[in-house]
Design an enzyme around this catalytic site. Structure first.
Site, PDB file in Angstrom:
ATOM      1  N   GLN A 120      -8.468   3.891  -6.010  1.00  0.00           N
ATOM      2  CA  GLN A 120      -8.671   2.515  -5.587  1.00  0.00           C
ATOM      3  C   GLN A 120      -8.330   2.422  -4.090  1.00  0.00           C
ATOM      4  O   GLN A 120      -8.730   3.279  -3.321  1.00  0.00           O
ATOM      5  CB  GLN A 120      -7.883   1.555  -6.465  1.00  0.00           C
ATOM      6  CG  GLN A 120      -8.368   1.499  -7.910  1.00  0.00           C
ATOM      7  CD  GLN A 120      -9.691   0.767  -8.107  1.00  0.00           C
ATOM      8  OE1 GLN A 120     -10.287   0.241  -7.185  1.00  0.00           O
ATOM      9  NE2 GLN A 120     -10.159   0.736  -9.352  1.00  0.00           N
ATOM     10  N   SER A 121      -7.553   1.422  -3.675  1.00  0.00           N
ATOM     11  CA  SER A 121      -7.398   1.179  -2.236  1.00  0.00           C
ATOM     12  C   SER A 121      -6.458   2.139  -1.522  1.00  0.00           C
ATOM     13  O   SER A 121      -6.290   2.027  -0.303  1.00  0.00           O
ATOM     14  CB  SER A 121      -6.957  -0.256  -1.994  1.00  0.00           C
ATOM     15  OG  SER A 121      -8.020  -1.146  -2.243  1.00  0.00           O
ATOM     16  N   MET A 122      -5.844   3.091  -2.217  1.00  0.00           N
ATOM     17  CA  MET A 122      -5.168   4.167  -1.495  1.00  0.00           C
ATOM     18  C   MET A 122      -6.174   4.926  -0.647  1.00  0.00           C
ATOM     19  O   MET A 122      -5.805   5.563   0.348  1.00  0.00           O
ATOM     20  CB  MET A 122      -4.460   5.110  -2.452  1.00  0.00           C
ATOM     21  CG  MET A 122      -3.322   4.480  -3.227  1.00  0.00           C
ATOM     22  SD  MET A 122      -2.167   5.658  -3.956  1.00  0.00           S
ATOM     23  CE  MET A 122      -3.238   6.789  -4.852  1.00  0.00           C
TER      24      MET A 122
END
Length: 398
Positions: A120-122
């Site tokens: 995801q947003s990592m």
């Protein structure tokens, strides 16, 4: 639909031939489907490899400590153990590195050391780190305007914004990050990126974006002047990725492979999901193993390890802090696609919806990675309990 923790019986998603339960295309990323899908993204979506190359594998020494019974506080405020909290928060993989050595490594929900897990947003922090490499090489100047690199954006809300505004998510571009609204701009990202089909019953006169750059070109409006305030908007990372591709002449997956993944000593090749134009989704489509996320975190903790400029890491840790920054990071900040936990320790964090986290603490010489599959996009109680547990682990290992 019911979501299942590690200790609960789980439905046999994608088990058998043919499987009895197949994730629906519109909800594969939601519980309980995400419990399978986040570890099997290459069976869900088209992807492109981020090759690890032929180089060395960074081997971790082990100095393991039994942390399972460490007293921590759960999401409701009740006392529990670290093992209990990991179960409570739908953990798939958990890793603690202390002084660069493995202190704790746990796998759940069928995950193992070779499983790739959706970040995801990592992914934003991975993208931002490679961006910093190109800045250090003189290919990009953050003080320049976005339109100096992508003149097509002159008719969009990014007109007049600097690259640094985009890095810090302080542009004034109108973009709704309302995850549960399938028609918000982030909902349109699902369609543009190829993650989801057009929602059934949608307005037949609405023209859905066909790929990510198409969506970017449609974002014409501003809600404030550039630089006035931070507002989390995932699309900013994709603008950065297109700048990187434009100045280098290479696609994002190749850049991440050559500039980062081949140099940090990864165990496995990673991958990105790709849209219909072959664009790798910089804002959230990256997938890697638990240990390789740990290697990335350790590289950051090593001040770039000679791969990412140390000056970029220091600048990233130096965001502007304000009161009540966010419910989970009240003294936090955001800089260069990383979260900063507080103004004192300046620990960095990579975070993603459904419970993804890499926590890097210079004070404690520690990296903690948590890969999860929450039933919902965001759960502040889970996030706060996890952050408190990180500090409990640091105290225990001190």
């Amino acid at each position: 639909m019911t979501s299942y923790r590690n200790s609960d019986p789980r439905p046999p998603i994608m088990q058998g031939s043919p499987p009895k339960l197949v994730p629906p295309k519109l909800d594969w990323d939601r519980g309980p489907w995400n419990r399978w899908a986040f570890q099997n993204i290459r069976e869900v979506l088209p992807t492109v490899e981020v090759w690890r190359g032929h180089g060395h594998r960074r081997r971790f020494e082990r100095a393991e400590v039994d942390l399972d019974n460490l007293p921590v506080v759960g999401s409701t405020g009740a006392a529990t153990t670290l093992a209990g909290l990991l179960d409570e928060t739908y953990t798939d993989g958990f890793l603690v590195l202390k002084d660069g050595k493995i202190a704790c490594e746990r796998y759940f929900n069928g995950m193992d050391e070779r499983s790739l897990h959706l970040s995801q947003s990592m992914a934003k922090s991975v993208t931002g780190s490679v961006f910093g490499i190109l800045v250090g090489r003189g290919l990009i100047n953050p003080a320049k305007l976005v339109t100096d690199y992508l003149p097509e954006l002159g008719e969009t809300g990014w007109a007049g914004a600097t690259v640094q505004h985009v890095l810090d998510m302080t542009t004034g571009v109108r973009f709704s990050e309302e995850y549960t609204d399938r028609y918000s701009e982030i909902g349109q990202v699902d369609v543009a990126s190829g993650w989801k089909p057009v929602p059934p019953g949608s307005d037949p006169h609405f023209q859905w974006p066909t790929h990510m750059f198409d969506l970017i070109l449609r974002l014409k409006d501003k809600v404030r002047e550039h630089g006035e305030a931070f507002e989390y908007r995932s699309i900013e990372t994709d603008v950065l990725a297109f700048i990187m591709e434009r100045v280098s002449g290479k696609r994002l997956a190749q850049l991440v492979s050559e500039e980062l993944w081949q140099k940090l000593g990864a165990d496995e090749s990673a991958c990105f999901t790709v849209d219909s134009a072959g664009y790798a989704l910089a804002e959230g489509g990256f997938n890697a193993t638990l240990r390789d996320y740990g290697r990335f975190g350790q590289l950051i903790l090593d001040n770039g390890g000679g791969v990412i400029p140390a000056e970029w890491i220091e600048a990233t840790r130096s965001g502007k802090h304000g009161p009540n920054f966010s419910p989970t990071l009240p003294d936090g900040s955001y800089r260069n696609q990383f979260w900063i936990e507080d103004s004192r320790a300046r620990s960095l964090m990579c975070r993603g919806v459904f419970g993804q986290m890499i926590h890097m603490s210079w004070e404690h010489r520690m990296v903690v990675v948590k890969l999860s599959t929450y039933p919902e996009f965001l759960n502040s109680a889970y996030s706060v309990a996890t952050q408190k547990a990180v500090h409990a682990i640091a105290a225990a290992l001190a």
